[in-house]
Design an enzyme around this catalytic site. Structure first.
Site, PDB file in Angstrom:
ATOM      1  N   ARG A 195       1.117  -1.465  -0.220  1.00 12.95           N
ATOM      2  CA  ARG A 195       0.179  -0.488  -0.067  1.00 12.95           C
ATOM      3  C   ARG A 195       0.992   1.288  -0.174  1.00 12.95           C
ATOM      4  O   ARG A 195       2.090   1.323   0.749  1.00 12.95           O
ATOM      5  CB  ARG A 195      -0.874   0.183   0.964  1.00 12.95           C
ATOM      6  CG  ARG A 195      -1.777  -1.201   0.799  1.00 12.95           C
ATOM      7  CD  ARG A 195      -2.895  -1.008   2.734  1.00 12.95           C
ATOM      8  NE  ARG A 195      -3.473  -2.490   2.284  1.00 12.95           N
ATOM      9  CZ  ARG A 195      -3.304  -3.014   3.372  1.00 12.95           C
ATOM     10  NH1 ARG A 195      -2.497  -3.433   3.918  1.00 12.95           N
ATOM     11  NH2 ARG A 195      -4.582  -4.393   3.312  1.00 12.95           N
ATOM     12  N   HIS A 273      -3.770   3.143  -6.605  1.00 15.33           N
ATOM     13  CA  HIS A 273      -3.664   1.884  -5.699  1.00 15.33           C
ATOM     14  C   HIS A 273      -3.884   0.998  -6.989  1.00 15.33           C
ATOM     15  O   HIS A 273      -4.570  -0.955  -6.647  1.00 15.33           O
ATOM     16  CB  HIS A 273      -4.798   2.156  -4.984  1.00 15.33           C
ATOM     17  CG  HIS A 273      -5.533   0.551  -4.477  1.00 15.33           C
ATOM     18  ND1 HIS A 273      -4.724   0.415  -3.231  1.00 15.33           N
ATOM     19  CD2 HIS A 273      -6.215   0.310  -4.317  1.00 15.33           C
ATOM     20  CE1 HIS A 273      -5.312  -0.675  -2.284  1.00 15.33           C
ATOM     21  NE2 HIS A 273      -6.470  -0.681  -2.764  1.00 15.33           N
ATOM     22  N   ARG A 276      -1.118  -1.476  -6.836  1.00 15.67           N
ATOM     23  CA  ARG A 276      -1.336  -2.953  -5.623  1.00 15.67           C
ATOM     24  C   ARG A 276      -2.248  -3.905  -6.739  1.00 15.67           C
ATOM     25  O   ARG A 276      -2.282  -4.786  -6.533  1.00 15.67           O
ATOM     26  CB  ARG A 276      -2.084  -2.810  -4.502  1.00 15.67           C
ATOM     27  CG  ARG A 276      -1.878  -3.645  -3.839  1.00 15.67           C
ATOM     28  CD  ARG A 276      -2.400  -2.696  -2.273  1.00 15.67           C
ATOM     29  NE  ARG A 276      -3.787  -2.814  -1.225  1.00 15.67           N
ATOM     30  CZ  ARG A 276      -2.638  -5.261  -0.226  1.00 15.67           C
ATOM     31  NH1 ARG A 276      -1.810  -5.008  -0.584  1.00 15.67           N
ATOM     32  NH2 ARG A 276      -3.648  -5.534   0.163  1.00 15.67           N
ATOM     33  N   HIS A 299      -4.022  -9.380   2.126  1.00 15.82           N
ATOM     34  CA  HIS A 299      -4.628  -9.236   2.500  1.00 15.82           C
ATOM     35  C   HIS A 299      -5.105 -10.410   3.464  1.00 15.82           C
ATOM     36  O   HIS A 299      -5.087 -11.514   3.463  1.00 15.82           O
ATOM     37  CB  HIS A 299      -5.466  -9.710   1.228  1.00 15.82           C
ATOM     38  CG  HIS A 299      -5.671  -8.720   0.587  1.00 15.82           C
ATOM     39  ND1 HIS A 299      -4.653  -8.333  -0.628  1.00 15.82           N
ATOM     40  CD2 HIS A 299      -6.360  -7.656   0.481  1.00 15.82           C
ATOM     41  CE1 HIS A 299      -4.934  -7.418  -1.086  1.00 15.82           C
ATOM     42  NE2 HIS A 299      -6.346  -6.914  -1.461  1.00 15.82           N
TER      43      HIS A 299
END
Length: 321
Positions: A195, A273, A276, A299
């Protein structure tokens, strides 16, 4: 016994009873004051009286301000949550916390969906719901959660934006004209799946050989991230800093410059983002299984991980032979 006092054309009732603090109410006529007092005293006698005066006097704007001081500032997501608190205060702050109804929240939901995504509105409602949980459990207010019985907004359709190798290369090229550190940040994002906040928080001490050690992540745990050859080369390209950090950039700097690099590269719609997202998809295409990818990306929700995964059909065809 209740007592009554006439004040400026209205009647004020005072109820003093052992075990309760003084309860007051203001009415247009003495008869209304007497009926109210009789009902309150009856509820007290049956131990059914609940004093809502504190909740009736507390505006949601003030409750949100207290929530921010006591709860939000301790969260990793405080920076983002602060703007969400501001929106809730703007749209619902005039209600007393005891008076907000499910229908009011449903109206807010529908109006907010005109300008925000379903996922954003879900997060708004989750924050409002938690405010009521804290108000009831920690502040001792007798309030019901108005979010509990309304329909949550539908989730957004998963983004299917992929950033090809050619697109990433072009973005990296043009990023160099905007900020000296931005090319390395872009490469690390697409090579590691980290991130933005995790990348900007990296220090030289976090890098040990071919692995980046993240002691504290968004989800609250630690994580190790393998570094590809390209990722290690990007790190080596960054100058040594006195504070040990890899990057001097602030998150707002990335927010400002990355879209400009995308536009200069001749593309549209690629967000930071999405890098990612792209990294996650590439991990699967390289043959990593679900648990291996989750260990790399951090995650916790495997269903969410599946939403990030849009495999390249050409890569799949090559594996089929």
């Amino acid at each position: 016994m209740a007592s009554f006092q006439k004040r400026s054309g209205s009647w004020r009732a005072y109820i003093r009873r052992k075990g309760y603090k003084t309860i007051t109410g203001t009415f247009d006529t003495k008869a209304e004051a007497e009926r109210w007092a009789k009902q309150v005293e009856s509820d007290m006698a049956r131990s059914r009286f609940i004093d809502t005066s504190e909740a009736d006097a507390l505006a949601i704007s003030d409750a949100l301000a207290r929530y921010e001081r006591e709860i939000s500032v301790h969260k990793k997501s405080y920076r983002n949550e602060r703007s969400r608190l501001s929106v809730l205060s703007r749209d619902l702050g005039h209600f007393a916390i005891s008076q907000l109804r499910g229908s009011d929240v449903a109206t807010y939901r529908d109006e907010r969906l005109q300008v925000a995504s379903g996922s954003t509105v879900r997060r708004d409602l989750a924050l409002l719901s938690h405010l009521y949980t804290i108000a009831r459990k920690e502040w001792g207010l007798p309030v019901e959660n108005p979010c509990s019985n309304i329909r949550p907004p539908k989730l957004n359709k998963p983004r299917e934006q992929r950033a090809t190798h050619e697109q990433v290369a072009a973005i990296v090229k043009h990023a160099a004209y905007l900020h000296a550190e931005l090319p390395a940040l872009v490469v690390l994002a697409v090579e590691t799946g980290m991130r933005r906040g995790e990348l900007l928080g990296l220090t030289r001490g976090n890098i040990r050989g071919k692995v980046a050690y993240l002691p504290e992540t968004k989800n609250g745990g630690s994580r190790t991230v393998p570094l590809s050859t390209r990722a290690r080369t990007a790190i080596q390209s960054l100058p040594q800093r006195m504070d040990g950090r890899l990057f001097s950039m602030h998150p707002d700097t990335v927010t400002h410059y990355f879209p400009r690099a995308v536009k200069l590269a001749g593309y549209d719609g690629i967000r930071f983002h999405d890098l990612r997202h792209e990294a996650t998809s590439r991990f699967f295409e390289l043959g990593f299984n679900l648990m291996e990818v989750a260990a790399i990306t951090g995650h916790k929700d495997l269903q969410m991980l599946k939403r990030y995964t849009h495999l390249n059909p050409d890569s799949l065809a090559e594996r089929l032979g």
